[in-house]
Design an enzyme around this catalytic site. Structure first.
Site, PDB file in Angstrom:
ATOM      1  N   LYS A 178       0.889  -1.175   0.000  1.00  0.00           N
ATOM      2  CA  LYS A 178       0.000   0.000   0.000  1.00  0.00           C
ATOM      3  C   LYS A 178       0.918   1.214   0.000  1.00  0.00           C
ATOM      4  O   LYS A 178       1.448   1.614   1.030  1.00  0.00           O
ATOM      5  CB  LYS A 178      -0.889  -0.020   1.262  1.00  0.00           C
ATOM      6  CG  LYS A 178      -2.244   0.624   1.105  1.00  0.00           C
ATOM      7  CD  LYS A 178      -2.210   2.101   0.726  1.00  0.00           C
ATOM      8  CE  LYS A 178      -1.982   3.015   1.903  1.00  0.00           C
ATOM      9  NZ  LYS A 178      -1.769   4.428   1.480  1.00  0.00           N
ATOM     10  N   GLY A 232       4.934   8.054   9.605  1.00  0.00           N
ATOM     11  CA  GLY A 232       5.006   8.910  10.788  1.00  0.00           C
ATOM     12  C   GLY A 232       4.787   8.107  12.080  1.00  0.00           C
ATOM     13  O   GLY A 232       4.192   7.028  12.062  1.00  0.00           O
ATOM     14  N   GLU A 253       9.293   1.650  10.804  1.00  0.00           N
ATOM     15  CA  GLU A 253      10.345   2.654  10.540  1.00  0.00           C
ATOM     16  C   GLU A 253       9.651   4.004  10.614  1.00  0.00           C
ATOM     17  O   GLU A 253       8.870   4.347   9.722  1.00  0.00           O
ATOM     18  CB  GLU A 253      10.952   2.455   9.140  1.00  0.00           C
ATOM     19  CG  GLU A 253      11.625   1.122   8.921  1.00  0.00           C
ATOM     20  CD  GLU A 253      12.957   0.989   9.636  1.00  0.00           C
ATOM     21  OE1 GLU A 253      13.400   1.957  10.280  1.00  0.00           O
ATOM     22  OE2 GLU A 253      13.549  -0.095   9.559  1.00  0.00           O
ATOM     23  N   CYS A 287      13.392  11.056   6.891  1.00  0.00           N
ATOM     24  CA  CYS A 287      13.282  10.635   8.297  1.00  0.00           C
ATOM     25  C   CYS A 287      14.606  10.834   9.009  1.00  0.00           C
ATOM     26  O   CYS A 287      14.639  11.078  10.208  1.00  0.00           O
ATOM     27  CB  CYS A 287      12.859   9.176   8.353  1.00  0.00           C
ATOM     28  SG  CYS A 287      13.926   8.103   7.377  1.00  0.00           S
ATOM     29  N   GLU A 389       9.332  16.575  15.010  1.00  0.00           N
ATOM     30  CA  GLU A 389       9.769  16.397  13.626  1.00  0.00           C
ATOM     31  C   GLU A 389       9.042  17.395  12.712  1.00  0.00           C
ATOM     32  O   GLU A 389       7.811  17.432  12.685  1.00  0.00           O
ATOM     33  CB  GLU A 389       9.459  14.966  13.157  1.00  0.00           C
ATOM     34  CG  GLU A 389      10.031  14.665  11.785  1.00  0.00           C
ATOM     35  CD  GLU A 389       9.639  13.289  11.258  1.00  0.00           C
ATOM     36  OE1 GLU A 389       8.446  12.938  11.322  1.00  0.00           O
ATOM     37  OE2 GLU A 389      10.525  12.567  10.777  1.00  0.00           O
TER      38      GLU A 389
HETATM   39  P1  NAD Z   1       2.156   8.683   7.140  1.00  0.00           P
HETATM   40  O1  NAD Z   1       2.352   7.981   8.444  1.00  0.00           O
HETATM   41  O2  NAD Z   1       1.135   9.726   7.045  1.00  0.00           O
HETATM   42  O3  NAD Z   1       1.817   7.624   5.989  1.00  0.00           O
HETATM   43  C1  NAD Z   1       2.662   6.529   5.702  1.00  0.00           C
HETATM   44  C2  NAD Z   1       1.839   5.443   5.026  1.00  0.00           C
HETATM   45  O4  NAD Z   1       0.944   4.888   5.980  1.00  0.00           O
HETATM   46  C3  NAD Z   1       0.956   5.934   3.870  1.00  0.00           C
HETATM   47  O5  NAD Z   1       0.912   4.940   2.864  1.00  0.00           O
HETATM   48  C4  NAD Z   1      -0.405   6.082   4.532  1.00  0.00           C
HETATM   49  O6  NAD Z   1      -1.476   5.983   3.633  1.00  0.00           O
HETATM   50  C5  NAD Z   1      -0.387   4.905   5.492  1.00  0.00           C
HETATM   51  N1  NAD Z   1      -1.249   5.022   6.672  1.00  0.00           N
HETATM   52  C6  NAD Z   1      -1.550   6.134   7.371  1.00  0.00           C
HETATM   53  N2  NAD Z   1      -2.368   5.812   8.400  1.00  0.00           N
HETATM   54  C7  NAD Z   1      -2.555   4.474   8.369  1.00  0.00           C
HETATM   55  C8  NAD Z   1      -3.308   3.545   9.167  1.00  0.00           C
HETATM   56  N3  NAD Z   1      -4.014   3.931  10.221  1.00  0.00           N
HETATM   57  N4  NAD Z   1      -3.266   2.238   8.834  1.00  0.00           N
HETATM   58  C9  NAD Z   1      -2.540   1.813   7.772  1.00  0.00           C
HETATM   59  N5  NAD Z   1      -1.849   2.647   6.970  1.00  0.00           N
HETATM   60  C10 NAD Z   1      -1.829   3.963   7.271  1.00  0.00           C
HETATM   61  O7  NAD Z   1       3.612   9.216   6.735  1.00  0.00           O
HETATM   62  P2  NAD Z   1       3.988  10.132   5.492  1.00  0.00           P
HETATM   63  O8  NAD Z   1       3.505  11.511   5.771  1.00  0.00           O
HETATM   64  O9  NAD Z   1       3.628   9.461   4.228  1.00  0.00           O
HETATM   65  O10 NAD Z   1       5.590  10.097   5.603  1.00  0.00           O
HETATM   66  C11 NAD Z   1       6.321  10.933   6.409  1.00  0.00           C
HETATM   67  C12 NAD Z   1       6.705  10.256   7.707  1.00  0.00           C
HETATM   68  O11 NAD Z   1       7.384   9.026   7.424  1.00  0.00           O
HETATM   69  C13 NAD Z   1       7.673  11.074   8.528  1.00  0.00           C
HETATM   70  O12 NAD Z   1       7.294  11.040   9.877  1.00  0.00           O
HETATM   71  C14 NAD Z   1       8.996  10.348   8.344  1.00  0.00           C
HETATM   72  O13 NAD Z   1       9.921  10.530   9.381  1.00  0.00           O
HETATM   73  C15 NAD Z   1       8.563   8.934   8.216  1.00  0.00           C
HETATM   74  N6  NAD Z   1       9.583   8.153   7.516  1.00  0.00           N
HETATM   75  C16 NAD Z   1      10.315   7.251   8.232  1.00  0.00           C
HETATM   76  C17 NAD Z   1      11.335   6.545   7.607  1.00  0.00           C
HETATM   77  C18 NAD Z   1      12.177   5.538   8.361  1.00  0.00           C
HETATM   78  O14 NAD Z   1      12.783   4.705   7.710  1.00  0.00           O
HETATM   79  N7  NAD Z   1      12.228   5.591   9.675  1.00  0.00           N
HETATM   80  C19 NAD Z   1      11.579   6.755   6.249  1.00  0.00           C
HETATM   81  C20 NAD Z   1      10.807   7.693   5.560  1.00  0.00           C
HETATM   82  C21 NAD Z   1       9.799   8.383   6.203  1.00  0.00           C
END
Ligand code: NAD
Length: 496
Positions: A178, A232, A253, A287, A389
């Site tokens: 997804k 996130g 992650e 991240c 963040e």
């Molecule tokens: P997000 O958490 O909003 O979304 C990430 C993914 O999760 C998307 O595909 C979203 O549709 C899905 N999602 C959201 N809520 C969900 C739920 N309740 N159930 C299942 N799926 C769900 O994050 P974003 O805004 O796309 O990305 C930015 C964040 O990602 C930042 O906080 C960043 O630090 C983090 N990030 C972490 C890493 C790492 O390796 N630690 C790498 C890249 C980004």
């Protein structure tokens, strides 16, 4: 009827519209124009995809493949990605606004995940245990988990997917992906290569749509054995709770607020570049951003002067232009969030040394989702701008006097994804690296990642590891097999 390209979900080896028949729009962050439409999947589609993945896991060709043959398929996918690297990179730039140089670098490097894990597929060996019981032969096998859900964010869609997909497939699992609703297209394009490589239908599936709707349906599906999530910290916690209800494994992650520490014996010009790459590369939307810069008191003024001068010269503009150094923010909500944090920092009394607002020069395209590279000095570690963040080009500089104080500040945070240490002293480098509670430490470099080295977070930055041999183990479970060689079955009323 819309003339925009339409991208469908990929389920059981077929590209299909969602059961809802609906599509959602995806924007180019530089032009603010809708450039494609993507299938709006629902819980029904999640169910179909998981059922297809379960069928592929339990029947047909995939479970019968030898580990060597499975590895060869994964390796072949790497070859096909190498051949399509430019096309994939251009899609990523169009969909998420990251720089073409960065995305070309990523897409040319991504095949290594498939080559590495493809090669590892037939090298995961069980063991024969010299068991402490007479007339018993005991050995272990490392078996796949079943259907793995891979959920990815918008900032580096294919790279972060490849951390998961290559290892999960090499280990023999089947997968439902997804991608982020903001950047789904490159993942769907990758499915054309999955098909060309010759993976049996249902081994890899993609459902597109929104996290709370189709993402949560995927996580909750009883046939999903494990969830690999990058995103996130707040959504990660929701995913973890939902997975816990089904007693599923989870790799998370999550977010970061990484300290990048410059000591007084550092090579200052190198450290300036390290600080820049930590926060302004990828417009700070990573991240691992080194968003808390800790600078030793005795070099503070000299270092900050050099840093501000260097950052001033950063060229904003079209991310498709190889000369651009800072591109747009990927989404309007993220743009608003960054501006909100800049206002918070100002209200907290941080001193704005550079930028501090939206950028809307002519090079900044039509979208105007650009934020000036921003540097705040005089930040204390208690301020929100030091603790939360931002995920944008906003740097907070904190002053410290001693090594112990730097370590205390670095660790005084909920996150633990990464850290940078700039020093010429090996003693200091090792002492500080050991003391910082984070999953990755870079000494005299920043933002280095490899398929070979484990990556993941301490504290609220996540659970589990991706990459390296450890990353493969996350997709396997161990079975212990006991074979009696005794002539008789012994007394059945006592434990053997
Ligand atoms: P997000 O958490 O909003 O979304 C990430 C993914 O999760 C998307 O595909 C979203 O549709 C899905 N999602 C959201 N809520 C969900 C739920 N309740 N159930 C299942 N799926 C769900 O994050 P974003 O805004 O796309 O990305 C930015 C964040 O990602 C930042 O906080 C960043 O630090 C983090 N990030 C972490 C890493 C790492 O390796 N630690 C790498 C890249 C980004």
């Amino acid at each position: 009827m819309s003339a925009l390209p339409k991208f469908n979900a990929y389920i059981n080896g077929k590209f299909e519209a969602s059961t809802s028949g609906q599509y959602f729009e995806t924007f180019n962050p530089y032009t603010a124009k809708i450039w494609a439409e993507v299938a709006h999947c629902t819980a029904d589609d999640a169910n179909h995809a998981v059922q297809a993945a379960w069928t592929a896991f339990t029947t047909g060709e995939w479970p019968k493949l030898t580990a060597t043959a499975r590895g060869a398929l994964v390796h072949k996918l790497g070859d096909l990605i190498r051949d399509s690297a430019r096309e994939l990179a251009e899609i990523e730039v169009r969909d998420n606004g990251k720089l073409i140089n960065e995305m070309l670098g990523q897409c040319n490097y991504i095949p290594n995940w498939y080559w590495y894990y493809g090669g590892l597929a037939d090298k995961i060996e069980g063991s024969v245990i010299p068991i402490d019981k007479a007339e018993v032969f005991n050995y272990t096998r490392h078996e796949p988990l079943g259907v793995v859900a891979c959920i990815t964010p918008w900032n580096s869609p294919l790279l972060l997917l490849s951390f998961k997909l290559a290892a999960a497939l090499a280990a023999g699992n089947t997968v439902v992906i997804k991608p982020s609703e903001f950047t789904s297209v490159s993942t769907l394009k990758l499915m054309e290569l999955v098909e060309k490589a010759g993976f049996p239908p249902g081994v890899v599936n993609v459902i597109t749509g929104f996290g709370a709707e189709v993402g949560s349906a995927l996580v909750e599906h009883p046939r999903v054995a494990k969830v690999c999530f990058t995103g996130g910290t707040e959504s990660g916690a929701l995913v973890y709770q939902a997975a816990a209800k089904g007693l599923k494994g989870c790799t998370l992650e999550l977010g970061g607020k990484s300290p990048n520490i410059v000591f007084d014996d550092a090579a200052l010009d190198d450290a300036v570049k390290g600080a820049i790459s930590g926060i302004f590369a990828a417009t700070g939307q990573t991240c691992i951003a080194g968003s808390r810069l800790l600078v030793q008191d005795s070099i503070y003024d000299e270092f900050v002067g050099k840093l501000v001068n260097f950052a001033k010269s950063a060229r904003m503009g079209d991310p498709m232009d190889p000369g651009t150094q800072v591109g747009p923010v990927t989404t309007p909500p993220q743009y608003e969030k960054i501006l909100k944090y800049i206002a918070v920092a100002k209200a907290e009394g941080a001193q704005c040394l550079l930028g501090g607002g939206p950028a809307n020069t002519p090079e900044c395209g039509d979208s105007k989702w650009f934020v000036q590279p921003t540097i705040f000095g005089g930040v204390t570690n208690q301020m929100r701008i030091a603790q939360e963040e931002v995920f944008g080009p906003v740097l907070s500089i904190i002053r410290f006097k001693t090594d112990d104080e730097a370590i205390d500040i670095a660790n005084d945070i909920a996150f633990g994804l990464a850290a940078g240490v700039w020093t010429q002293s090996i003693k200091r480098a090792i002492k500080v690296s050991n003391a910082i509670r984070a999953g990755t430490i870079w000494v005299n470099t920043y933002r280095a990642v490899s398929y070979m080295s484990p990556f993941g977070g301490y504290k609220k930055s996540g659970l589990g590891r991706e990459n390296g041999i450890e990353g493969m183990r996350e997709f396997l479970q161990t079975k212990s097999v006991w074979i009696s060689t005794a002539a008789d079955v012994p007394n059945p009323f006592v434990m053997r």
